[in-house]
Design an enzyme around this catalytic site. Structure first.
Site, short mmCIF file in Angstrom:
data_model
loop_
_atom_site.label_atom_id
_atom_site.label_comp_id
_atom_site.label_asym_id
_atom_site.label_seq_id
_atom_site.Cartn_x
_atom_site.Cartn_y
_atom_site.Cartn_z
N ASP A 8 0.87 -1.18 0.00
CA ASP A 8 0.00 0.00 0.00
C ASP A 8 0.90 1.23 0.00
O ASP A 8 1.77 1.36 0.86
CB ASP A 8 -0.91 -0.02 1.23
CG ASP A 8 -2.03 1.01 1.15
OD1 ASP A 8 -3.18 0.66 1.43
OD2 ASP A 8 -1.73 2.19 0.81
N ASP A 104 -3.74 2.29 -5.25
CA ASP A 104 -2.41 2.26 -4.61
C ASP A 104 -2.18 1.01 -3.78
O ASP A 104 -1.35 1.01 -2.87
CB ASP A 104 -2.21 3.52 -3.75
CG ASP A 104 -2.86 3.42 -2.39
OD1 ASP A 104 -3.91 2.75 -2.27
OD2 ASP A 104 -2.30 4.01 -1.45
N GLU A 105 -2.90 -0.03 -4.09
CA GLU A 105 -2.85 -1.20 -3.24
C GLU A 105 -2.85 -2.48 -4.10
O GLU A 105 -3.61 -2.56 -5.06
CB GLU A 105 -4.12 -1.19 -2.38
CG GLU A 105 -4.08 -1.95 -1.13
CD GLU A 105 -5.46 -1.90 -0.47
OE1 GLU A 105 -5.79 -2.87 0.19
OE2 GLU A 105 -6.20 -0.92 -0.66
P1 TTP Z 1 -5.32 5.04 1.03
O1 TTP Z 1 -4.29 3.99 0.70
O2 TTP Z 1 -6.44 4.64 1.91
O3 TTP Z 1 -4.63 6.28 1.73
P2 TTP Z 1 -3.22 6.93 1.47
O4 TTP Z 1 -2.42 6.18 0.46
O5 TTP Z 1 -3.40 8.37 1.17
O6 TTP Z 1 -2.53 6.85 2.89
P3 TTP Z 1 -1.95 5.57 3.65
O7 TTP Z 1 -2.16 4.38 2.74
O8 TTP Z 1 -0.51 5.87 3.87
O9 TTP Z 1 -2.74 5.49 4.90
O10 TTP Z 1 -5.95 5.60 -0.28
C1 TTP Z 1 -5.17 5.80 -1.47
C2 TTP Z 1 -5.58 7.09 -2.15
O11 TTP Z 1 -6.96 7.06 -2.47
C3 TTP Z 1 -5.37 8.32 -1.31
O12 TTP Z 1 -4.05 8.84 -1.43
C4 TTP Z 1 -6.41 9.26 -1.83
C5 TTP Z 1 -7.52 8.37 -2.32
N1 TTP Z 1 -8.62 8.38 -1.34
C6 TTP Z 1 -9.66 9.29 -1.51
O13 TTP Z 1 -9.67 10.05 -2.47
N2 TTP Z 1 -10.66 9.31 -0.59
C7 TTP Z 1 -10.69 8.49 0.49
O14 TTP Z 1 -11.61 8.55 1.32
C8 TTP Z 1 -9.61 7.56 0.67
C9 TTP Z 1 -9.58 6.63 1.85
C10 TTP Z 1 -8.61 7.54 -0.27
MG MG Z 2 -2.21 4.11 0.61
#
Ligand code: TTP
Ligand code: MG
Length: 350
Positions: A8, A104-105
């Site tokens: 992730d 992103d996962e």
């Molecule tokens: P995440 O992987 O949940 O969040 P992140 O990568 O920003 O942070 P981390 O993994 O380090 O906790 O989500 C990936 C991307 O998806 C995030 O950068 C932005 C988008 N996103 C949104 O637009 N709205 C949301 O509610 C979430 C959870 C994510």
């Molecule tokens: Mg993330």
């Protein structure tokens, strides 16, 4: 024994914004849709901003109260998908079994001949040096444990859960870390005084089955660190959509149609970019009181054409909008996607 890796990216949208604007590195940064004075919502925040309590889905106004010095950036989705693609391609160098679960996962299954921990270390280093992004990686014997483990070591984390240690690893974690244990489930689990995953593992499976049905069995298995779900490759975008919240709720048909037209152009552009055509067009309306409806049309032939999509969406709006009700949010989604090659085949067989 499988070797599954879960990746992730850290603060993904914010991290890409930092690559595009290097002077923002190390600063509190919020990526948000909409205007700060309006109904903007936080997409994500850099870890520097999270220290102030800022998080995804928070109204931007609230975020700015917590962290007034934050830099606000509007999202640049094209850049995010490009970076995402580069990361996913790098993962595919290590294994054909890559399952992308979001932008992103991803899960990667590493073959038995390779040392998964070593591959994971190498991926993490290369994603940083070759692409410029931080990520968190976990290695475990199944998807569930890898995902849970990954979330425990964010950001820039790395963790290996040795085979056989799954249950022991999960036991002390709070129950909300277990996928499937949502809010409603957790309220019900309070009956058994379940606070940790270990507490859940001790509840007899028959009692969980009586309360939750089949889902109770999954909870039981998950709490014991067991998961036999396979890596699903060939993951494809399931739908492409856009939606917008108005600064003020509106009953203005012209304004609604204009907004829809813009969104349909965006959806058509994304469809073309991803190489898809859609069979189904979905309209979403949220009224001022938050009541939300979706209505859809299925087309005779798949399309990636903005005019086709607009005709469908506006048709749905005219048919289903209760005119007295002010609209807070409007959205359009292209769904039931097919690749143009299959479209061509379809046309040939028709
Ligand atoms: P995440 O992987 O949940 O969040 P992140 O990568 O920003 O942070 P981390 O993994 O380090 O906790 O989500 C990936 C991307 O998806 C995030 O950068 C932005 C988008 N996103 C949104 O637009 N709205 C949301 O509610 C979430 C959870 C994510
Ligand atoms: Mg993330």
């Amino acid at each position: 024994m499988h070797q599954i890796l879960h990746l992730d990216l850290d603060a993904f949208f914010a991290s890409v914004e930092v690559l595009l604007n290097p002077e923002w590195r190390g600063k509190p940064l919020i990526v948000a849709m909409g205007h700060p004075q309006g109904r903007g919502v936080v997409s994500t925040a850099s870890y520097e901003a999270r220290q102030f309590g800022v998080h995804s889905t928070m109204p931007l106004r609230a975020a700015l109260r917590l962290c007034p010095q934050a830099i606000i950036a509007p999202p640049h989705f094209r850049a995010y998908s490009e970076y995402s693609r580069r990361v996913m391609n790098l993962l595919r160098e290590y294994s054909p079994l890559v399952e992308q679960v979001s932008i992103d996962e991803a899960y990667v299954e590493i073959s038995a001949e390779r040392d998964a921990a070593q591959s994971a270390r190498e991926m993490q280093a290369r994603i940083k040096t070759e692409i410029g992004l931080d990520c968190t990686l976990a290695v475990a014997s199944n998807k569930l444990v890898a995902k849970v483990a990954c979330n425990t070591v964010k950001p820039r984390g790395f963790v290996v859960v040795p085979a056989g240690d799954e249950e022991k690893f999960l036991a002390p974690l709070p129950i909300d870390k277990l996928p499937g244990a949502g809010k409603v489930t957790r309220v019900k689990l309070a009956r058994w005084n379940v606070k940790t995953i270990g507490d859940l593992a001790r509840v007899p499976v028959e009692e969980l089955r009586a309360e939750f049905g089949k889902a109770g069995i999954y909870l039981h298995e998950g709490a014991h660190g067991r998961d036999d779900s396979p890596i699903v490759t060939g993951w494809k975008t399931k739908s492409i959509s856009e939606e917008n919240t108005f600064e003020r709720d509106t009953r203005d048909a012209k304004q609604l149609e204009k907004m829809l037209e813009e969104m349909c152009k965006g959806v058509a552009r994304d469809l073309k970019k991803e190489g898809f055509a859609a069979r189904t067009i979905v309209l979403k309306l949220r009224y001022g009181d938050f009541v939300t409806i979706t209505r859809q049309t299925t087309l005779r032939a798949p399309t990636d054409d903005a005019d086709d999509i607009r005709r469908c969406a506006i048709g749905l709006l005219q048919k289903h909008w209760e005119h007295k009700r002010a609209i807070r949010l409007i959205g359009v989604r292209a769904h039931n996607l097919v690749e143009p090659s299959s479209t061509r085949q379809l046309e040939m067989t028709l």
